[in-house]
Design an enzyme around this catalytic site. Structure first.
Site, PDB file in Angstrom:
ATOM      1  N   CYS A 183       0.977  -0.967  -0.058  1.00 39.32           N
ATOM      2  CA  CYS A 183       0.164   0.020   0.175  1.00 39.32           C
ATOM      3  C   CYS A 183       0.696   1.242   0.043  1.00 39.32           C
ATOM      4  O   CYS A 183       0.347   2.346  -0.201  1.00 39.32           O
ATOM      5  CB  CYS A 183      -0.866   0.151   1.206  1.00 39.32           C
ATOM      6  SG  CYS A 183      -2.180  -1.304   1.215  1.00 39.32           S
ATOM      7  N   HIS A 222      12.424   0.588   5.382  1.00 39.42           N
ATOM      8  CA  HIS A 222      12.288  -0.696   5.113  1.00 39.42           C
ATOM      9  C   HIS A 222      12.745  -1.961   6.243  1.00 39.42           C
ATOM     10  O   HIS A 222      13.715  -1.741   6.876  1.00 39.42           O
ATOM     11  CB  HIS A 222      12.875  -1.290   4.072  1.00 39.42           C
ATOM     12  CG  HIS A 222      12.350  -2.391   3.247  1.00 39.42           C
ATOM     13  ND1 HIS A 222      12.087  -3.602   3.740  1.00 39.42           N
ATOM     14  CD2 HIS A 222      11.832  -2.453   1.985  1.00 39.42           C
ATOM     15  CE1 HIS A 222      11.405  -4.276   2.890  1.00 39.42           C
ATOM     16  NE2 HIS A 222      11.251  -3.847   1.787  1.00 39.42           N
ATOM     17  N   HIS A 243      -2.152   6.810   5.441  1.00 34.49           N
ATOM     18  CA  HIS A 243      -2.833   5.686   4.741  1.00 34.49           C
ATOM     19  C   HIS A 243      -4.147   5.184   5.156  1.00 34.49           C
ATOM     20  O   HIS A 243      -4.138   4.788   6.640  1.00 34.49           O
ATOM     21  CB  HIS A 243      -1.761   4.687   4.524  1.00 34.49           C
ATOM     22  CG  HIS A 243      -2.437   3.393   3.792  1.00 34.49           C
ATOM     23  ND1 HIS A 243      -3.148   3.225   2.713  1.00 34.49           N
ATOM     24  CD2 HIS A 243      -2.326   2.075   4.370  1.00 34.49           C
ATOM     25  CE1 HIS A 243      -3.481   2.228   2.539  1.00 34.49           C
ATOM     26  NE2 HIS A 243      -3.113   1.330   3.454  1.00 34.49           N
ATOM     27  N   ASN A 249     -10.398   1.024   1.834  1.00 31.41           N
ATOM     28  CA  ASN A 249      -9.222   0.792   1.582  1.00 31.41           C
ATOM     29  C   ASN A 249      -8.747   0.832   0.296  1.00 31.41           C
ATOM     30  O   ASN A 249      -8.600  -0.422  -0.352  1.00 31.41           O
ATOM     31  CB  ASN A 249      -8.281  -0.109   2.504  1.00 31.41           C
ATOM     32  CG  ASN A 249      -6.804  -0.299   2.250  1.00 31.41           C
ATOM     33  OD1 ASN A 249      -6.311   0.454   1.632  1.00 31.41           O
ATOM     34  ND2 ASN A 249      -6.231  -1.188   3.137  1.00 31.41           N
TER      35      ASN A 249
END
Length: 496
Positions: free
Chosen positions: A224, A303, A391, A424
């Site tokens: 995402c 990450h 998000h 979403n």
């Protein structure tokens, strides 16, 4: 017995003390230079014109010195402008608005689940509980193939969904920006779970007959947060290719990824993910500066894939019956919190005012030297940004970030309303949220926006934009026909 001392923690005057401290630290350079410049000015006035002229004449410069000095100035100026990063502008963007025929009210979704999982009533009840607490409204949409009982996902259906979403967003973007497809120099398409051959980027090139020397990229499996990864890639490419336009297409194709099994961890995405997509035009052309909406300030990527739990917390796999789906781990929120912590540790020094950085540094030193039990100061990111686009991965994600970043209900309004209206939509959700802020008329020149995305791997990515001009309330876009109804109250549990 009444308290001897007043409650200073609730004192209104402390607010003004903090404001004074912030102003002092954030403007320390200006406040230091003003008295110095004032003293120099007074000294110049005291000397008078004759003494100043005599001082100038006492300085002896020959032609060689003047020439060398001029050359040095030119060299320094040239190096500065050549090494200075190119400014990246966001000219405009467009979000896909699903057709009404794709709408999936909660009652319809649950009824379909009962028919598709008639042998697993517990799985249906689980989905019902998730949907009641999800924060999704009654107008979210699923692709046509998911409306069948049972769903019949085929490659043709998946391509049809991709063409509908991507071409609709691209058509809208080209119309809004009056961009000739031949002027697109860089194309980046990101879609995590649908990666056909030829690629989706090749599909766009074929549809719009783009140039043969276009630099095209197709990103898959990035989750995402892939939209911000695409933004970072476009930024890097635009640094090396002057006078260029880059188009980013962010979407998630749901047709082949509707899970039809009984594993609860793999049923979650069915409840949350919905149709959506966005197309964005970035450029480094200085001629577009006046009409561009935003300027890209920072992109920070984190990450956590080196950690096994983080790597597997969002994982596509087969269940015991051989049915493919994406599993969401129970540790997802804790892992997302760690990823966010790492990300804000990097982005904080880039965006926070000096006053916030100093307070954090002092408490950090106190913890290390004096008392490890001291609570670290949480920087106030509201001092750095006017708007937040978090998000819209789910209600829990938004709740957790609102709590950890100490944001108000208005700061997370765009995220909650996007989740309610569109669900979403994966990597494109950030652009629906930005569109919500514009539709509400809140974007003013100089405002700063922080986009925060999470994705499988596990990744937390941030992008910071600065509004280039005050944006008028748009008459089109995904919110055009419903913005007057928002914000709406979303209950903790919506009984179905």
């Amino acid at each position: 017995m009444p308290p001897i001392l007043p409650d200073f923690s609730n004192s209104v005057k402390l607010k003004y003390v903090k404001l004074g401290y912030q102003y002092l630290v954030n403007h320390i350079l200006t406040l230091t230079l003003i008295p110095i410049m004032t003293a120099i000015f007074i000294e110049v006035l005291r000397l008078g014109p004759d003494e100043i002229l005599n001082f100038w004449r006492s300085l002896h410069f020959d032609h060689v010195q003047i020439l060398c000095f001029s050359f040095l100035i030119i060299l320094i100026t040239t190096v500065y402008f050549m090494s200075k990063p190119r400014t990246i502008y966001l000219v405009d963007y467009a979000c896909f608005k699903p057709p009404v025929s794709s709408r999936v009210p909660s009652a319809t979704f649950i009824e379909h689940s009962r028919l598709n999982l008639k042998d697993s009533p517990k799985s249906v009840e689980f989905q019902l509980r998730i949907l009641e607490r999800s924060g999704l409204g009654e107008e979210t949409c699923l692709p046509p193939a998911s409306h069948y009982i049972p769903p019949k996902p085929t490659m043709e259906d998946a391509r049809s969904e991709a063409e509908l979403v991507i071409f609709s967003a691209m058509d809208s973007l080209l119309k809004k920006t009056r961009l000739n497809p031949k002027d697109i120099d860089i194309l980046i398409v990101n879609c995590s779970l649908f990666s056909p051959t030829p690629s989706l980027s090749a599909m766009v090139i074929n549809k719009y007959k783009l140039r043969s020397n276009i630099k095209s990229f197709n990103l898959s499996g990035m989750g995402c947060s892939a939209g911000l990864i695409s933004t970072d890639l476009a930024r890097d490419l635009l640094q090396f290719h002057p006078n260029s336009n880059a188009v980013i297409v962010s979407t998630e194709i749901l047709t082949p990824n509707y899970y039809q099994g009984n594993e609860r961890a793999m049923l979650l995405p069915n409840c949350l993910f919905r149709m959506g997509g966005a197309a964005i035009l970035l450029t480094n052309r200085s001629s577009e500066r006046r009409r561009a909406k935003y300027r890209l300030v920072n992109v920070v990527r984190t990450h956590k894939g080196a950690d096994d739990k983080a790597y597997r917390c969002v994982y596509e796999k087969e269940d015991k019956d051989g049915k493919v789906g994406t599993s969401l781990s129970k540790d997802l929120m804790a892992i997302a919190g760690e990823a966010l912590k790492s990300n804000i540790t990097t982005i904080g020094p880039l965006v926070l005012p000096a006053s916030e950085q100093l307070l954090f540094l002092l408490t950090l030193i106190g913890c290390k030297i004096f008392n490890p039990k001291w609570k670290l100061y949480v920087p106030d990111f509201k001092q750095a940004f006017e708007h937040f686009c978090i998000h819209a991965g789910g209600r829990a994600v938004i709740d957790e970030l609102q709590k950890n970043l100490q944001l108000s209900a208005e700061h997370v309004e765009a995220s909650r309303m996007t989740l309610h209206r569109f669900g979403n939509t994966s990597s494109s959700s950030l652009w629906y949220e930005l569109s919500y802020l514009e539709a509400k008329g809140r974007m003013k020149r100089g405002d700063r926006v922080w986009q925060i995305g999470f994705g499988s791997g596990f990744k937390c990515n941030s992008a910071v934009w600065k509004c280039n001009r005050s944006i008028k309330t748009p008459t089109d876009g995904p919110w055009a026909d419903c913005i007057d109804r928002y914000p709406v109250h979303i209950p903790e549990i919506m009984k179905l």
